[in-house]
Design a protein around this motif. Structure first.
Motif, PDB file in Angstrom:
ATOM      1  N   THR A 130      -7.238  -8.535   5.222  1.00  0.00           N
ATOM      2  CA  THR A 130      -7.170  -8.186   6.646  1.00  0.00           C
ATOM      3  C   THR A 130      -6.636  -6.764   6.827  1.00  0.00           C
ATOM      4  OG1 THR A 130      -4.896  -8.941   6.897  1.00  0.00           O
ATOM      5  CG2 THR A 130      -6.650 -10.597   7.220  1.00  0.00           C
ATOM      6  N   VAL A 131      -6.711  -6.290   8.067  1.00  0.00           N
ATOM      7  CA  VAL A 131      -6.178  -4.968   8.424  1.00  0.00           C
ATOM      8  C   VAL A 131      -4.705  -4.879   8.044  1.00  0.00           C
ATOM      9  CG1 VAL A 131      -5.649  -3.420  10.350  1.00  0.00           C
ATOM     10  CG2 VAL A 131      -7.813  -4.639  10.315  1.00  0.00           C
ATOM     11  N   VAL A 132      -3.957  -5.922   8.327  1.00  0.00           N
ATOM     12  CA  VAL A 132      -2.523  -5.912   8.039  1.00  0.00           C
ATOM     13  C   VAL A 132      -2.281  -5.862   6.527  1.00  0.00           C
ATOM     14  CG1 VAL A 132      -0.359  -7.198   8.281  1.00  0.00           C
ATOM     15  CG2 VAL A 132      -1.955  -7.062  10.200  1.00  0.00           C
ATOM     16  N   GLU A 133      -3.069  -6.586   5.759  1.00  0.00           N
ATOM     17  CA  GLU A 133      -2.928  -6.548   4.295  1.00  0.00           C
ATOM     18  C   GLU A 133      -3.247  -5.166   3.739  1.00  0.00           C
ATOM     19  OE1 GLU A 133      -3.926 -10.968   2.649  1.00  0.00           O
ATOM     20  OE2 GLU A 133      -5.528  -9.986   3.802  1.00  0.00           O
ATOM     21  N   VAL A 134      -4.272  -4.536   4.290  1.00  0.00           N
ATOM     22  CA  VAL A 134      -4.628  -3.178   3.861  1.00  0.00           C
ATOM     23  C   VAL A 134      -3.500  -2.217   4.216  1.00  0.00           C
ATOM     24  CG1 VAL A 134      -6.244  -1.258   4.204  1.00  0.00           C
ATOM     25  CG2 VAL A 134      -7.110  -3.597   4.008  1.00  0.00           C
ATOM     26  N   ALA A 135      -3.006  -2.298   5.437  1.00  0.00           N
ATOM     27  CA  ALA A 135      -1.916  -1.425   5.881  1.00  0.00           C
ATOM     28  C   ALA A 135      -0.661  -1.630   5.035  1.00  0.00           C
ATOM     29  CB  ALA A 135      -1.615  -1.675   7.358  1.00  0.00           C
ATOM     30  N   ALA A 136      -0.348  -2.874   4.729  1.00  0.00           N
ATOM     31  CA  ALA A 136       0.838  -3.174   3.934  1.00  0.00           C
ATOM     32  C   ALA A 136       0.730  -2.566   2.535  1.00  0.00           C
ATOM     33  CB  ALA A 136       1.043  -4.683   3.846  1.00  0.00           C
ATOM     34  N   LYS A 137      -0.440  -2.662   1.920  1.00  0.00           N
ATOM     35  CA  LYS A 137      -0.638  -2.091   0.579  1.00  0.00           C
ATOM     36  C   LYS A 137      -0.507  -0.572   0.628  1.00  0.00           C
ATOM     37  CE  LYS A 137      -1.981  -3.783  -2.900  1.00  0.00           C
ATOM     38  NZ  LYS A 137      -2.726  -4.001  -4.090  1.00  0.00           N
ATOM     39  N   MET A 138      -1.149   0.037   1.606  1.00  0.00           N
ATOM     40  CA  MET A 138      -1.102   1.481   1.752  1.00  0.00           C
ATOM     41  C   MET A 138       0.330   1.961   1.976  1.00  0.00           C
ATOM     42  SD  MET A 138      -3.543   3.666   4.310  1.00  0.00           S
ATOM     43  CE  MET A 138      -5.065   3.017   3.642  1.00  0.00           C
ATOM     44  N   ALA A 139       1.050   1.269   2.835  1.00  0.00           N
ATOM     45  CA  ALA A 139       2.428   1.648   3.147  1.00  0.00           C
ATOM     46  C   ALA A 139       3.341   1.458   1.935  1.00  0.00           C
ATOM     47  CB  ALA A 139       2.942   0.825   4.327  1.00  0.00           C
ATOM     48  N   ARG A 140       3.194   0.333   1.265  1.00  0.00           N
ATOM     49  CA  ARG A 140       4.065   0.050   0.115  1.00  0.00           C
ATOM     50  C   ARG A 140       3.860   1.052  -1.014  1.00  0.00           C
ATOM     51  NH1 ARG A 140       3.570  -2.793  -4.385  1.00  0.00           N
ATOM     52  NH2 ARG A 140       1.629  -3.837  -3.820  1.00  0.00           N
ATOM     53  N   LEU A 141       2.601   1.432  -1.252  1.00  0.00           N
ATOM     54  CA  LEU A 141       2.301   2.356  -2.348  1.00  0.00           C
ATOM     55  C   LEU A 141       2.364   3.819  -1.922  1.00  0.00           C
ATOM     56  CD1 LEU A 141      -0.623   0.477  -4.124  1.00  0.00           C
ATOM     57  CD2 LEU A 141       1.827   0.448  -4.657  1.00  0.00           C
ATOM     58  N   ARG A 142       2.532   4.049  -0.604  1.00  0.00           N
ATOM     59  CA  ARG A 142       2.575   5.413  -0.074  1.00  0.00           C
ATOM     60  C   ARG A 142       1.363   6.208  -0.533  1.00  0.00           C
ATOM     61  NH1 ARG A 142       7.923   8.104   0.713  1.00  0.00           N
ATOM     62  NH2 ARG A 142       8.691   6.746   2.310  1.00  0.00           N
ATOM     63  N   CYS A 143       0.215   5.601  -0.382  1.00  0.00           N
ATOM     64  CA  CYS A 143      -1.042   6.186  -0.846  1.00  0.00           C
ATOM     65  C   CYS A 143      -1.976   6.363   0.346  1.00  0.00           C
ATOM     66  CB  CYS A 143      -1.670   5.281  -1.902  1.00  0.00           C
ATOM     67  SG  CYS A 143      -3.046   6.052  -2.747  1.00  0.00           S
ATOM     68  N   PRO A 144      -2.644   7.522   0.463  1.00  0.00           N
ATOM     69  CA  PRO A 144      -3.495   7.765   1.629  1.00  0.00           C
ATOM     70  C   PRO A 144      -4.838   7.054   1.595  1.00  0.00           C
ATOM     71  CG  PRO A 144      -3.631   9.617   0.134  1.00  0.00           C
ATOM     72  CD  PRO A 144      -2.590   8.673  -0.433  1.00  0.00           C
ATOM     73  N   LEU A 145      -5.149   6.368   0.485  1.00  0.00           N
ATOM     74  CA  LEU A 145      -6.403   5.632   0.377  1.00  0.00           C
ATOM     75  C   LEU A 145      -6.209   4.369  -0.415  1.00  0.00           C
ATOM     76  CD1 LEU A 145      -8.237   8.186  -1.845  1.00  0.00           C
ATOM     77  CD2 LEU A 145      -8.405   8.360   0.574  1.00  0.00           C
ATOM     78  N   VAL A 146      -7.026   3.376  -0.107  1.00  0.00           N
ATOM     79  CA  VAL A 146      -7.099   2.186  -0.946  1.00  0.00           C
ATOM     80  C   VAL A 146      -8.576   1.899  -1.219  1.00  0.00           C
ATOM     81  CG1 VAL A 146      -4.919   1.125  -0.223  1.00  0.00           C
ATOM     82  CG2 VAL A 146      -6.998   0.595   1.024  1.00  0.00           C
ATOM     83  N   ALA A 147      -8.850   1.537  -2.451  1.00  0.00           N
ATOM     84  CA  ALA A 147     -10.208   1.165  -2.841  1.00  0.00           C
ATOM     85  C   ALA A 147     -10.417  -0.299  -2.478  1.00  0.00           C
ATOM     86  CB  ALA A 147     -10.398   1.389  -4.338  1.00  0.00           C
ATOM     87  N   VAL A 148     -11.556  -0.597  -1.898  1.00  0.00           N
ATOM     88  CA  VAL A 148     -11.900  -1.970  -1.514  1.00  0.00           C
ATOM     89  C   VAL A 148     -12.844  -2.517  -2.576  1.00  0.00           C
ATOM     90  CG1 VAL A 148     -12.927  -3.436   0.249  1.00  0.00           C
ATOM     91  CG2 VAL A 148     -11.662  -1.376   0.931  1.00  0.00           C
ATOM     92  N   LEU A 149     -12.416  -3.630  -3.182  1.00  0.00           N
ATOM     93  CA  LEU A 149     -13.194  -4.228  -4.267  1.00  0.00           C
ATOM     94  C   LEU A 149     -13.690  -5.615  -3.910  1.00  0.00           C
ATOM     95  CD1 LEU A 149     -10.885  -3.361  -7.324  1.00  0.00           C
ATOM     96  CD2 LEU A 149     -12.847  -2.078  -6.476  1.00  0.00           C
ATOM     97  N   SER A 150     -14.879  -5.899  -4.398  1.00  0.00           N
ATOM     98  CA  SER A 150     -15.403  -7.255  -4.382  1.00  0.00           C
ATOM     99  C   SER A 150     -15.549  -7.615  -5.854  1.00  0.00           C
ATOM    100  CB  SER A 150     -16.750  -7.307  -3.663  1.00  0.00           C
ATOM    101  OG  SER A 150     -17.258  -8.618  -3.692  1.00  0.00           O
ATOM    102  N   GLY A 151     -14.597  -8.362  -6.376  1.00  0.00           N
ATOM    103  CA  GLY A 151     -14.512  -8.562  -7.830  1.00  0.00           C
ATOM    104  C   GLY A 151     -14.097  -7.247  -8.451  1.00  0.00           C
ATOM    105  N   THR A 152     -14.952  -6.678  -9.310  1.00  0.00           N
ATOM    106  CA  THR A 152     -14.663  -5.344  -9.873  1.00  0.00           C
ATOM    107  C   THR A 152     -15.582  -4.275  -9.294  1.00  0.00           C
ATOM    108  OG1 THR A 152     -16.142  -5.768 -11.746  1.00  0.00           O
ATOM    109  CG2 THR A 152     -13.799  -6.275 -12.063  1.00  0.00           C
ATOM    110  N   THR A 153     -16.410  -4.644  -8.311  1.00  0.00           N
ATOM    111  CA  THR A 153     -17.348  -3.704  -7.706  1.00  0.00           C
ATOM    112  C   THR A 153     -16.689  -2.974  -6.539  1.00  0.00           C
ATOM    113  OG1 THR A 153     -19.209  -5.137  -8.293  1.00  0.00           O
ATOM    114  CG2 THR A 153     -19.608  -3.477  -6.597  1.00  0.00           C
ATOM    115  N   LEU A 154     -16.787  -1.655  -6.556  1.00  0.00           N
ATOM    116  CA  LEU A 154     -16.243  -0.843  -5.476  1.00  0.00           C
ATOM    117  C   LEU A 154     -17.144  -0.948  -4.254  1.00  0.00           C
ATOM    118  CD1 LEU A 154     -14.122   1.278  -4.566  1.00  0.00           C
ATOM    119  CD2 LEU A 154     -15.698   3.033  -5.428  1.00  0.00           C
ATOM    120  N   VAL A 155     -16.577  -1.460  -3.153  1.00  0.00           N
ATOM    121  CA  VAL A 155     -17.305  -1.617  -1.900  1.00  0.00           C
ATOM    122  C   VAL A 155     -17.212  -0.323  -1.086  1.00  0.00           C
ATOM    123  CG1 VAL A 155     -17.352  -2.882   0.286  1.00  0.00           C
ATOM    124  CG2 VAL A 155     -16.910  -4.101  -1.851  1.00  0.00           C
ATOM    125  N   GLY A 156     -16.070   0.318  -1.145  1.00  0.00           N
ATOM    126  CA  GLY A 156     -15.810   1.546  -0.395  1.00  0.00           C
ATOM    127  C   GLY A 156     -14.329   1.829  -0.402  1.00  0.00           C
TER     128      GLY A 156
END
Length: 148
Positions: free
Chosen positions: A107-133
């Motif tokens: 979810t949006v909140v899960e994405v935001a939480a990961k980004m905030a925790r890692l202090r990273c300006p991007l997160v890769a979105v994966l479906s299994g090991t395939t990069l979705v975007g």
């Protein structure tokens, strides 16, 4: 909204690619970072633009920022030459950080939480090991503000 819905196409670079070419891409496109992939095309890291700046600024200037004011412009010009002969792998931190990835169903909140925790300006979105975007911080904020 799920991560896959937020994900955008984003440049990726192989870990063994030329550092100068990757940094030029960052600069020309004004990107906050790049997703780095391994030989199998699987994301293995994110290279934030700030990490490149860290690589370019000499350690003695980072240790004593007052020295930055006394360095001349030719010194600044030589900073780009520091990338010559290096690969993207050379720009990554010595201590590998947790890979900033999220699952396509997050979810949006899960994405935001990961980004905030890692202090990273991007997160890769994966479906299994395939990069979705990729979801960038600016994309996340755009969506969060647009929903109000």
């Amino acid at each position: 909204m799920r991560a896959a819905d937020m994900a955008e196409d984003f440049p990726v670079v192989p870990v063994d690619s030329d550092a100068l070419a990757a940094v030029r891409m960052l600069a020309v496109r004004r990107l906050p970072g790049l997703v780095v992939i391994d030989a199998d095309g699987i994301p293995c890291s994110v290279l934030p633009a700030t990490e490149v700046v860290q690589f370019l600024v000499p350690q003695y200037v980072r240790d004593d920022p007052s020295l930055a004011g006394v360095l001349d412009e030719p010194m600044a010009d030589r900073m780009a030459g520091k990338l010559s002969g290096h690969t993207v792998a050379d720009l990554l931190p010595e201590e590998p950080a947790e890979l900033p990835t999220v699952d396509a169903d997050d979810t949006v909140v899960e994405v935001a939480a990961k980004m905030a925790r890692l202090r990273c300006p991007l997160v890769a979105v994966l479906s299994g090991t395939t990069l979705v975007g990729v979801v960038s911080a600016s994309r996340l904020l755009e969506l969060a503000l647009g929903q109000r």
